[in-house]
Design a protein around this motif. Structure first.
Motif, PDB file in Angstrom:
ATOM      1  N   ARG A   6       0.831  -1.208   0.000  1.00  0.00           N
ATOM      2  CA  ARG A   6       0.000   0.000   0.000  1.00  0.00           C
ATOM      3  C   ARG A   6       0.868   1.262   0.000  1.00  0.00           C
ATOM      4  N   THR A   7       1.879   1.308   0.848  1.00  0.00           N
ATOM      5  CA  THR A   7       2.725   2.510   0.889  1.00  0.00           C
ATOM      6  C   THR A   7       3.551   2.651  -0.388  1.00  0.00           C
ATOM      7  N   THR A   8       3.965   1.533  -0.975  1.00  0.00           N
ATOM      8  CA  THR A   8       4.705   1.593  -2.235  1.00  0.00           C
ATOM      9  C   THR A   8       3.827   2.141  -3.350  1.00  0.00           C
ATOM     10  N   VAL A   9       2.613   1.633  -3.465  1.00  0.00           N
ATOM     11  CA  VAL A   9       1.693   2.131  -4.497  1.00  0.00           C
ATOM     12  C   VAL A   9       1.356   3.596  -4.241  1.00  0.00           C
ATOM     13  N   ASP A  10       1.131   3.963  -2.993  1.00  0.00           N
ATOM     14  CA  ASP A  10       0.847   5.374  -2.674  1.00  0.00           C
ATOM     15  C   ASP A  10       2.003   6.278  -3.084  1.00  0.00           C
ATOM     16  N   SER A  11       3.232   5.823  -2.837  1.00  0.00           N
ATOM     17  CA  SER A  11       4.382   6.656  -3.213  1.00  0.00           C
ATOM     18  C   SER A  11       4.536   6.753  -4.726  1.00  0.00           C
ATOM     19  N   ILE A  12       4.147   5.721  -5.451  1.00  0.00           N
ATOM     20  CA  ILE A  12       4.171   5.792  -6.921  1.00  0.00           C
ATOM     21  C   ILE A  12       3.087   6.750  -7.402  1.00  0.00           C
ATOM     22  N   MET A  13       1.878   6.573  -6.900  1.00  0.00           N
ATOM     23  CA  MET A  13       0.719   7.331  -7.390  1.00  0.00           C
ATOM     24  C   MET A  13       0.727   8.789  -6.932  1.00  0.00           C
ATOM     25  N   LYS A  14       1.573   9.122  -5.982  1.00  0.00           N
ATOM     26  CA  LYS A  14       1.649  10.486  -5.463  1.00  0.00           C
ATOM     27  C   LYS A  14       1.936  11.491  -6.584  1.00  0.00           C
ATOM     28  N   GLN A  15       2.678  11.078  -7.604  1.00  0.00           N
ATOM     29  CA  GLN A  15       3.078  11.980  -8.676  1.00  0.00           C
ATOM     30  C   GLN A  15       2.042  12.121  -9.790  1.00  0.00           C
ATOM     31  N   LEU A  16       0.996  11.319  -9.767  1.00  0.00           N
ATOM     32  CA  LEU A  16      -0.074  11.453 -10.761  1.00  0.00           C
ATOM     33  C   LEU A  16      -0.949  12.634 -10.362  1.00  0.00           C
ATOM     34  N   PRO A  17      -1.242  13.558 -11.303  1.00  0.00           N
ATOM     35  CA  PRO A  17      -2.072  14.717 -10.958  1.00  0.00           C
ATOM     36  C   PRO A  17      -3.485  14.310 -10.536  1.00  0.00           C
ATOM     37  N   GLU A  18      -4.128  15.193  -9.806  1.00  0.00           N
ATOM     38  CA  GLU A  18      -5.508  14.940  -9.399  1.00  0.00           C
ATOM     39  C   GLU A  18      -6.413  15.007 -10.612  1.00  0.00           C
ATOM     40  N   SER A  19      -7.668  14.610 -10.428  1.00  0.00           N
ATOM     41  CA  SER A  19      -8.592  14.495 -11.554  1.00  0.00           C
ATOM     42  C   SER A  19      -8.960  15.847 -12.132  1.00  0.00           C
ATOM     43  N   ALA A  20      -9.896  15.825 -13.069  1.00  0.00           N
ATOM     44  CA  ALA A  20     -10.330  16.983 -13.854  1.00  0.00           C
ATOM     45  C   ALA A  20     -10.096  18.301 -13.132  1.00  0.00           C
ATOM     46  N   GLY A  21      -9.408  19.199 -13.815  1.00  0.00           N
ATOM     47  CA  GLY A  21      -9.102  20.493 -13.237  1.00  0.00           C
ATOM     48  C   GLY A  21      -7.656  20.621 -12.815  1.00  0.00           C
ATOM     49  N   SER A  22      -6.877  19.554 -12.929  1.00  0.00           N
ATOM     50  CA  SER A  22      -5.474  19.604 -12.537  1.00  0.00           C
ATOM     51  C   SER A  22      -4.600  19.256 -13.752  1.00  0.00           C
ATOM     52  N   ASP A  23      -3.364  19.642 -13.690  1.00  0.00           N
ATOM     53  CA  ASP A  23      -2.402  19.229 -14.684  1.00  0.00           C
ATOM     54  C   ASP A  23      -1.087  18.939 -13.992  1.00  0.00           C
ATOM     55  N   TYR A  24      -0.057  18.603 -14.755  1.00  0.00           N
ATOM     56  CA  TYR A  24       1.214  18.201 -14.156  1.00  0.00           C
ATOM     57  C   TYR A  24       1.857  19.331 -13.365  1.00  0.00           C
ATOM     58  N   SER A  25       1.559  20.567 -13.681  1.00  0.00           N
ATOM     59  CA  SER A  25       2.168  21.672 -12.932  1.00  0.00           C
ATOM     60  C   SER A  25       1.638  21.741 -11.502  1.00  0.00           C
ATOM     61  N   SER A  26       0.499  21.104 -11.238  1.00  0.00           N
ATOM     62  CA  SER A  26      -0.052  21.135  -9.881  1.00  0.00           C
ATOM     63  C   SER A  26       0.562  20.060  -8.976  1.00  0.00           C
ATOM     64  N   VAL A  27       1.358  19.154  -9.540  1.00  0.00           N
ATOM     65  CA  VAL A  27       1.996  18.116  -8.750  1.00  0.00           C
ATOM     66  C   VAL A  27       3.306  18.669  -8.210  1.00  0.00           C
ATOM     67  N   LYS A  28       3.478  18.554  -6.926  1.00  0.00           N
ATOM     68  CA  LYS A  28       4.693  19.044  -6.280  1.00  0.00           C
ATOM     69  C   LYS A  28       5.790  18.010  -6.441  1.00  0.00           C
ATOM     70  N   GLU A  29       6.914  18.419  -7.024  1.00  0.00           N
ATOM     71  CA  GLU A  29       8.058  17.530  -7.142  1.00  0.00           C
ATOM     72  C   GLU A  29       8.710  17.384  -5.771  1.00  0.00           C
ATOM     73  N   LYS A  30       9.039  16.184  -5.419  1.00  0.00           N
ATOM     74  CA  LYS A  30       9.670  15.939  -4.119  1.00  0.00           C
ATOM     75  C   LYS A  30      10.995  15.317  -4.312  1.00  0.00           C
TER      76      LYS A  30
END
Length: 191
Positions: free
Chosen positions: A167-191
């Motif tokens: 679960r934590t591995t998948v969460d850490s992978i999916m963290k970089q996918l932008p949120e749904s409608a209304g978001s784009d890649y610029s809204s994802v914070k690079e860590k």
């Protein structure tokens, strides 16, 4: 056993523990795709690539699929069952046997005043797991986003800890996918 041997042994144990592989997460995406257009998804295992009898087992496939679904819903995407989804998420996992080799060369420029140096070589066998999540545009069947993690997921002997590890591995992978409608890649914070 003299004090130098004890200190060298403790140093090697600490060094091997600190060099143990951790989970390494990366992602890639198609910057030309406008992700604001997507709002629904469906999750499916990539049956061609889930051939590993342990990492690709039905049990681990359910763990990964459940974690992906929860992560996508937390981002505002809606699951679709039996209908047309905007995104198709396919995943697979595999494992490889790895070997880590450490050398403890204790030669010193002051060797003539000490015992001659020792060269101890230590090896460690471990299993490296990989989880890959591919997000496809359902209309074109093109990958628009991909995330993957490599490391040791099956190192715990307790089943509950494996659930948490996946679960934590998948969460850490999916963290970089932008949120749904209304978001784009610029809204994802690079860590």
């Amino acid at each position: 056993m003299n004090i130098k041997s004890i200190i060298a042994s403790l140093f090697m144990v600490g060094l091997l523990a600190s060099c143990a592989p951790s989970i390494n997460v990366k992602h890639d995406y198609d910057p030309k795709v406008n992700v604001r257009q997507f709002s629904t998804f469906r999750v499916e295992a990539d049956q061609r690539r889930n051939a590993d009898p342990i990492a690709g087992s039905n049990l681990n496939q359910r763990r990964i699929a459940d974690a992906i679904e929860k992560s996508m819903q937390a981002k505002g995407y809606k699951p679709v069952v039996g209908g047309e989804a905007d995104l198709v998420i396919r995943f697979f996992s595999d494992s490889k046997d790895r070997q880590q080799v450490q050398s403890n060369n204790t030669w010193s420029p002051y060797w003539m005043w000490y015992n001659p140096g020792y060269n101890n070589v230590y090896t460690r066998q471990y299993e490296e797991n990989r989880v890959v999540i591919n997000v496809y545009d359902a209309r074109t069947n093109d990958i628009i986003w991909q995330g993957w993690a490599t490391g040791q997921l099956n190192q715990s002997k307790k089943d509950r800890n494996r659930d948490v590890a996946y679960r934590t591995t998948v969460d850490s992978i999916m963290k970089q996918l932008p949120e749904s409608a209304g978001s784009d890649y610029s809204s994802v914070k690079e860590k």
